[in-house]
Design an enzyme around this catalytic site. Structure first.
Site, PDB file in Angstrom:
ATOM      1  N   SER A  62       4.612  31.537  19.104  1.00 36.79           N
ATOM      2  CA  SER A  62       5.515  30.396  18.976  1.00 36.79           C
ATOM      3  C   SER A  62       4.740  29.086  18.924  1.00 36.79           C
ATOM      4  O   SER A  62       5.071  28.176  18.151  1.00 36.79           O
ATOM      5  CB  SER A  62       6.495  30.387  20.162  1.00 36.79           C
ATOM      6  OG  SER A  62       7.309  29.226  20.138  1.00 36.79           O
ATOM      7  N   GLU A  90       0.933  26.620  33.664  1.00 38.56           N
ATOM      8  CA  GLU A  90      -0.244  27.451  33.416  1.00 38.56           C
ATOM      9  C   GLU A  90       0.004  28.477  32.310  1.00 38.56           C
ATOM     10  O   GLU A  90      -0.899  28.805  31.542  1.00 38.56           O
ATOM     11  CB  GLU A  90      -0.685  28.170  34.697  1.00 38.56           C
ATOM     12  CG  GLU A  90      -1.952  29.004  34.491  1.00 38.56           C
ATOM     13  CD  GLU A  90      -2.490  29.617  35.765  1.00 38.56           C
ATOM     14  OE1 GLU A  90      -3.280  30.588  35.669  1.00 38.56           O
ATOM     15  OE2 GLU A  90      -2.144  29.141  36.861  1.00 38.56           O
ATOM     16  N   GLU A 123       8.635  24.817  40.239  1.00 36.81           N
ATOM     17  CA  GLU A 123       8.649  24.943  38.774  1.00 36.81           C
ATOM     18  C   GLU A 123       8.683  26.403  38.342  1.00 36.81           C
ATOM     19  O   GLU A 123       9.442  26.787  37.454  1.00 36.81           O
ATOM     20  CB  GLU A 123       7.414  24.235  38.191  1.00 36.81           C
ATOM     21  CG  GLU A 123       7.486  23.986  36.700  1.00 36.81           C
ATOM     22  CD  GLU A 123       6.773  25.047  35.878  1.00 36.81           C
ATOM     23  OE1 GLU A 123       6.888  25.005  34.646  1.00 36.81           O
ATOM     24  OE2 GLU A 123       6.110  25.916  36.478  1.00 36.81           O
TER      25      GLU A 123
END
Length: 304
Positions: A62, A90, A123
């Site tokens: 992608s 990451e 996150e």
């Protein structure tokens, strides 16, 4: 925790990850940077342990096609001059490397070690990048190290308090069962169904060995009861049982019931009258028995 950070956390994780802390005027003063991938290092205390190679490959493809749509979040490296450390993102950094990129967009924030860990936990959990045990460990650490309550985690992450509580309960399972979940062999649903059973390791082995669905496990536990450790008397899978019953029914010409228990089981034949029973016996007697050194004649079935 500062009053500013309390206000940011109170508005949710999106405000926390905003490079301005949620202030649009400040965000215009802090545009994203484009940095060499080699100058950015992962955080050794990153809460996510496993990175799926399949997911990284998909994301890298992608990125090759569309680029990186959202910059990663970084801070100055705590011990290396001119280097940076990842706070959040990451997986995007790894996928960018895999895609052959040499530079990556990033937001620079000035986080302490404690804030870096807190943001990394939040996150990863919100983006569902963790396996069930990593997620549960994340909730535990947020509660123990950062004084978060289930209510505050629910508000920040947009997850229900019941989900958080049920996920935390997975940590009470034995290490072997948790390892199955980390490896993806058991889901969180499987894990929740094993909580409170007398021998969850044995049941986990059976679930993995027979590839039982969560619904199937819940059905078996409901029938047998969570206080009973041996579920092997139940059929491992309905489709398999149905196929075997149909094959036997077609062979004998009457309804056949099949109960599997361990490596063996029981076959039940249903007949309406003596004539049907006689036909069953004829068909059984016509089936040759396995040959041995001493005999090769068909086995005989008769009423006693």
């Amino acid at each position: 925790m500062s009053d500013i950070r309390k206000q940011v956390l109170g508005r949710g994780l999106s405000a926390l990850l905003n490079p301005s802390g949620g202030d649009e005027r400040e965000s215009q003063k802090e545009p994203s940077m484009t940095l060499s991938i080699d100058s950015i290092h992962p955080n050794p205390h990153q809460p996510r342990v496993l990175f799926s190679e399949e997911e990284l490959t998909s994301l890298s493809e992608s990125i090759r096609e569309k680029g990186i749509l959202q910059p990663i979040l970084i801070r100055l490296h705590p011990s290396e001059t001119g280097k940076y450390q990842i706070v959040a993102g990451e997986r995007r950094w790894r996928a960018a490397q895999k895609a052959g990129l040499t530079h990556i967009p990033a937001y620079l924030r000035h986080f302490s070690d404690k804030e870096t860990l807190e943001v990394g936990l939040l996150e990863n959990i919100q983006r569902q990048d963790l396996n069930p045990i990593e997620e549960a460990e994340g909730y535990r650490r947020l509660a123990e190290e950062f004084d978060h309550t289930q209510e505050s985690m629910s508000r920040i992450l947009g997850k229900s308090r019941s989900h958080i509580a049920n996920t935390l309960r997975l940590l009470t399972l034995p290490e072997k069962v948790k390892k199955y979940m980390i490896e993806g062999k058991l889901s969180a649903g499987h894990g929740r169904s094993l909580i409170g059973t007398p021998n969850p390791e044995k049941l986990a082995d059976m679930i993995v060995g027979r590839n039982l669905s969560v619904r199937r496990v819940e059905t078996l536990l409901k029938k047998k009861g969570k206080k009973e450790t041996d579920l092997t008397s139940y059929t491992p899978a309905d489709p398999e049982k149905d196929i075997l019953e149909k094959q036997l029914s077609d062979l004998l010409g009457v309804p056949v019931g099949l109960t599997l228990k361990g490596a063996g089981g029981k076959v039940t034949l249903t007949f309406k009258n003596p004539g049907e029973l006689d036909e069953i016996l004829k068909k059984l007697n016509s089936i040759p028995s396995p040959k041995s050194s001493s005999e090769s004649a068909p086995f005989r079935v008769s009423l006693i």
